[in-house]
Design a protein around this motif. Sequence first.
Motif, short mmCIF file in Angstrom:
data_model
loop_
_atom_site.label_atom_id
_atom_site.label_comp_id
_atom_site.label_asym_id
_atom_site.label_seq_id
_atom_site.Cartn_x
_atom_site.Cartn_y
_atom_site.Cartn_z
N LEU A 86 0.83 -1.20 0.00
CA LEU A 86 0.00 0.00 0.00
C LEU A 86 0.87 1.25 0.00
O LEU A 86 0.65 2.19 -0.77
N PHE A 87 1.90 1.24 0.87
CA PHE A 87 2.73 2.44 0.94
C PHE A 87 3.59 2.58 -0.30
O PHE A 87 3.89 3.70 -0.73
N LEU A 88 4.00 1.45 -0.89
CA LEU A 88 4.75 1.54 -2.14
C LEU A 88 3.89 2.15 -3.24
O LEU A 88 4.36 2.96 -4.03
N LEU A 89 2.62 1.77 -3.25
CA LEU A 89 1.71 2.32 -4.25
C LEU A 89 1.59 3.83 -4.07
O LEU A 89 1.72 4.61 -5.02
N LEU A 90 1.33 4.23 -2.81
CA LEU A 90 1.21 5.65 -2.51
C LEU A 90 2.47 6.40 -2.95
O LEU A 90 2.41 7.42 -3.64
N PHE A 91 3.61 5.82 -2.55
CA PHE A 91 4.90 6.44 -2.85
C PHE A 91 5.13 6.49 -4.35
O PHE A 91 5.51 7.53 -4.90
N GLY A 92 4.84 5.39 -5.04
CA GLY A 92 5.12 5.31 -6.46
C GLY A 92 4.35 6.35 -7.26
O GLY A 92 4.95 7.11 -8.03
N VAL A 93 3.03 6.41 -7.07
CA VAL A 93 2.26 7.33 -7.92
C VAL A 93 2.59 8.78 -7.57
O VAL A 93 2.69 9.63 -8.45
N THR A 94 2.76 9.07 -6.27
CA THR A 94 3.07 10.45 -5.92
C THR A 94 4.44 10.84 -6.48
O THR A 94 4.61 11.93 -7.04
N ALA A 95 5.40 9.94 -6.32
CA ALA A 95 6.75 10.25 -6.79
C ALA A 95 6.75 10.42 -8.31
O ALA A 95 7.53 11.22 -8.85
N CYS A 96 5.89 9.67 -9.00
CA CYS A 96 5.82 9.82 -10.45
C CYS A 96 5.41 11.24 -10.82
O CYS A 96 6.04 11.89 -11.65
N ALA A 97 4.35 11.74 -10.14
CA ALA A 97 3.90 13.10 -10.43
C ALA A 97 4.98 14.11 -10.07
O ALA A 97 5.22 15.08 -10.81
N ILE A 98 5.68 13.87 -8.96
CA ILE A 98 6.69 14.84 -8.53
C ILE A 98 7.87 14.82 -9.51
O ILE A 98 8.44 15.87 -9.84
N SER A 99 8.23 13.62 -9.99
CA SER A 99 9.32 13.55 -10.96
C SER A 99 8.96 14.31 -12.24
O SER A 99 9.80 15.00 -12.81
N LEU A 100 7.69 14.16 -12.66
CA LEU A 100 7.25 14.91 -13.85
C LEU A 100 7.41 16.41 -13.61
O LEU A 100 7.92 17.14 -14.46
N ASP A 101 6.99 16.84 -12.42
CA ASP A 101 7.10 18.26 -12.11
C ASP A 101 8.55 18.69 -12.10
O ASP A 101 8.92 19.75 -12.60
N LEU A 102 9.40 17.82 -11.51
CA LEU A 102 10.83 18.15 -11.46
C LEU A 102 11.41 18.24 -12.86
O LEU A 102 12.33 19.02 -13.10
N ALA A 103 10.88 17.43 -13.77
CA ALA A 103 11.39 17.49 -15.14
C ALA A 103 11.17 18.89 -15.70
O ALA A 103 11.99 19.39 -16.46
#
Lengths: 670, 315, 217
Positions: A86-103
């Motif tokens: 569950l926490f990996l899922l939370l972490f994964g999708v949030t981090a994906c959005a943040i990585s996009l923003d960082l791009a």
Amino acid sequence: MHTPIGLPWELLLSAVVLWSVVALASLLIPHVPRMAPAIFPLGALGALLTAGAGVLALRGPPISTVSPLGLPGLPFHGRLDALSGLFLLLFGVTACAISLDLAGYRAREHYPVASRIGLQYHILLASLALVFVAADAYSFLIAWEVMALSSYFLVVTDHHTPVVRSAGFLYLLIAHVGALAILAAFAILAAHAPAGAPLALTFSALRATDPDPAVAGLVFILALIGFGAKAGLVPLHVWLPEAHPVAPSPISALLSSVLLKVGIYGLLRVAFTLLPAPAPWWGLITLAAGLGTALSGALLSAVQSDMKRLLAYSSIENIGLIVAGIGLALLFSAYGLKAFAALSLIAALYHCLNHAFFKGLLFLGTGSVLHATGERNLGRLGGLIHRMPQTAFLMLIGTLAIAGVPPLNGFVSEWLTLQAFLKATALPRPYLAMGIPLGAALTALVAGLAGYVIVKFYGIVFLGRPREAKLAQAVESGPFERAGLGLLAALCVVTGLWPAGVIALIRPAAQALTGGEAPVTAGDHGARIAVAHAGYAPPLLWLALGIIALVGVLVLRLRSSGPARRAPPWNCGHPVAGARLQDTAEGFGQPIRHIFAPFLDIKCRRPGLDDPEPRYEAAVNDRFWEGLYRPLARGFEAVFAGARVLRPRRIAISLLYVLAMLVALLALTP
Amino acid sequence: MTIDLVIRQTLQIALVVGAAPLLAGWIRQCRAWLANRVGAGLLQPYRELFKLLRKEPVVACGASWVFIATPYIAFATMAVAGAIVPMMTSRLPLAGAADVVALAGLFALARIFAALAAMDLGTPFGSMGARRTMLVGFLAEPALLMVLFTPALISGSTSLAIIVRQLARHGFILYPSMAFAAAAFVMVALAENARLPVDNPETHLELTMIHEALNLEYSGPHLALIEWAAAMKLFVYIGIGVALFLPWGIAQGRGLATLPVACALFAMKLAVGGAGLALIETLLAKLRLFRVPEFLGIAFLLAVLGLLVRYLVGH
Amino acid sequence: MTHPTRIIDLLAALFLLVAFAMLSQRRLANLITLYAWQGTVLALSIAILAYETGNTHLYASAILNGLLKILAIPALLRRLARRLDVQWDRESLVQIPTVMLIGLGLVIFAFNAALPIAGLAHTVNHETVGIALASVLLSLLMMILRTAALSQVIGFLALENSLIFAATSVTGGMPMVIEFGVALDVIVGVFILGVFFFHIREQFDSLDLDRIEGRED
């Protein structure tokens, strides 16, 4: 890898390897600028892999693995179970959005800075993934420390400013106090392993130790302190409103969305899987700490005038609500009401997901605003909905989500929490059965305050007229940033509209922890969830709202052709003067300061009658600084000033101290 | 879903939308009578709405889409809220879509949009109104929830339909706890609907207004929608009060035959409720704004006492 | 459960409500009115208890309580307030919402403390012991928090009401003699206090306790 370790592990490990490679590659950015655009999208890919691993882990049985790495005789153990998933899922999708923003964020940074952020950020992501799957105390603490250090370096990205350095120091200090508490918790638990067994460091061995209630209580308190410091539990929250605002906004988003949840994860891991059945007082303490944190966070965020500090305090508030849910779950568990414990836990975990999504969205949005205007102070913003319409729309979704109104996701977890509070009358102690429903009122108050805060935030930043001339130059954020915002906003909508699906994801985790089946049923093909016959069906509500609003629009629009005529605002007949006459953040927070004056430490400066330059100033300080930390610091200073008399003048005496200490320790060892 | 249910649901929405201005007119008429005036008649609100709807829509310069969307959202929210509350019958298809907590959430949604729209133009009165509305809102919400908890505990569910069914099944019983909850509910309803003693619906006094400050900048059809939504909100609140505290006579069965009787009974209850509201408003003076937290605090306290008394005496 | 019992429960709840209202009231005149209401609730509940148990001496008690607490004492207090010219109490020592929260805590405590007592009693309205106990505590709280002497006296009288209420709910009323004695004591007490107030004011120029306590001699 000679034996198959299962698809989730392969996904996760490939993400970790990918991140490590990307982290190292980031070092080369200044030399090979051509590869810069690929860095953060690759990070997002890793995040997606992690989310996939999380979903698979939630659906399948727990998978353990032992890695060849580690100390001799003490290899790293890993375990992917529903909670980790569950926490990996939370972490994964949030981090994906943040990585996009960082791009998008990277595009406007100098290469050295981008390179440093790329390195630390991907190390942080890798360590986070490992924290969630570590299954022995040793690897857990290593991943934990790597996470703390890499996030520290990210916080002090802008290390030329003294404020940033001191905020970073505070962050590091409290992180280490917390880490010490966690270390002590593991050590005490390991020390109570059955005699003759080898040193218990794996989580399964720690679970097998059967400590007596007093020891278990001590371990629980230490875990609450250690993980509470990470999560921002009052009174260990003081680093949070300092560190989150000074970090770059995508990093603030990651800190708020994911790093705070690591504290929650750790607390759940220790309290529910490592320790024996909880005692009622654990639940009571946790519940009280959670509600206190929620209320303090909400009050303090209502009186802030810096938009990132406001969001940081709001994170404290949300963490408080999550911890209160955990406290309720512990309390129900202590009295054997497993189904209700599972319900409370589902509410808490649902709120974890929600908070990760909407707070990530809001922090990323603040980053876009900050980039477009260069301004963090609410008193100098305004009217951005005209300059940044798409960002403003996405931020409105986040605003409604955090305000906890249907049909978005914040409401679902609030609803579940209140249903869980209603079950408290089943507790066999009259005191608890009478007192705990009051917690629901406090939750409702906090939710109401959150609405107040976020209306202030959104209304002052995006609505109204620009308070400064330079805001007219603000431009819409770039496509990558909007993609990140859009992903999180979509997640807010989906988790709001389809609660049955999200609960189906969370349920295995809650069931694994509490051993109970939560009394939440899904109906109408997953459109509706129900607890005790009381249902909530957001798609239906959405549909009804949409149809009626549409009918209204059609009826009114049929008669008038073209857009409405525009005219100057009426304003009770007063001419609308300069934009500075609009309400400020201080003004909007004034009722809160007035009502809750006894709870706040307000420094107010009112202009005198004959003041040539009248100014009104009001600052609200965190009471815990004056009430707890400064006395503590003074106490430490006094103790160390006293210890100075022991300081030897000759080096031989220093060495003598060392010798004496060594002898004493050896003598004490059995 | 049978045709029977669809008819019920449509009837209910039509009733809320159509009859809400009538209730507003009735309250105004009662107030006029109590003040020894003749009054403008029961249909005055309809005339006002009709007049506003016929006008040309005018929007202030610098207004964003939030400002223009808010009247529609407010109207739709209140209509949906009205569709959920069992008024004549507890068998409504939409009643399963939201319980009382979700109902409170819907009101919060409308409130947040109203506050945002008021801040949209950046006029001082608008943001003052937004701030005050949110203040009353966040104080009223916990009190409202505590009020709703007492019947929820008695009936074991937060669904209004089930509460009505449970309470009505036992016949006429005095619940001491419900007496407290009822008193608290009246106080919360007064505050949430911007009635005296929290806000005066009759005046536009700049420094004391709350609700009126929110829609200062609206005109024509938009204002009509907002006023209509406010009337529906009051209607729905009285409907909730009836469902919780006077559930007897709300039709439980499947057929449509019982509906006319239930409808007449509901009209009577509404008339009594409206007259009571008018009486309260005539007797009370407006409170200072910073006495409002105290007022709602007392409402909260009453609701909690109801909860505690229920625990003590068991009903 | 019979209707009279339910009505008694409702009255008990109202009794508690009045106790809270007294705690939050700032004006002395309203305080006296509330005291009269408390007396009404008390007399009514005793009368219903009498009807339910068929105990005739409870009727006498109800009438006695009614006469004394609805008519006599409020009238006396009003006269006293008028002649002493103290219509307003100063703000209570603590903010009203805080007082309410403390009161709420006391109620929760009292309800829990009363659960075992209520289990022992066999009267029809034994569940209301908790309410009576809570009212006792609330009256005491009111006496602690008020600064004006006359409000304290009303707090004391409310305390006595709560005790009578507790007595009727646990044992179905005290013997007639004791009731008469208590009633007599109360009325004499109010008279004596009235006389004292005049003397106190002549000496101190005030009826505010903090001023009176401030005097050294």
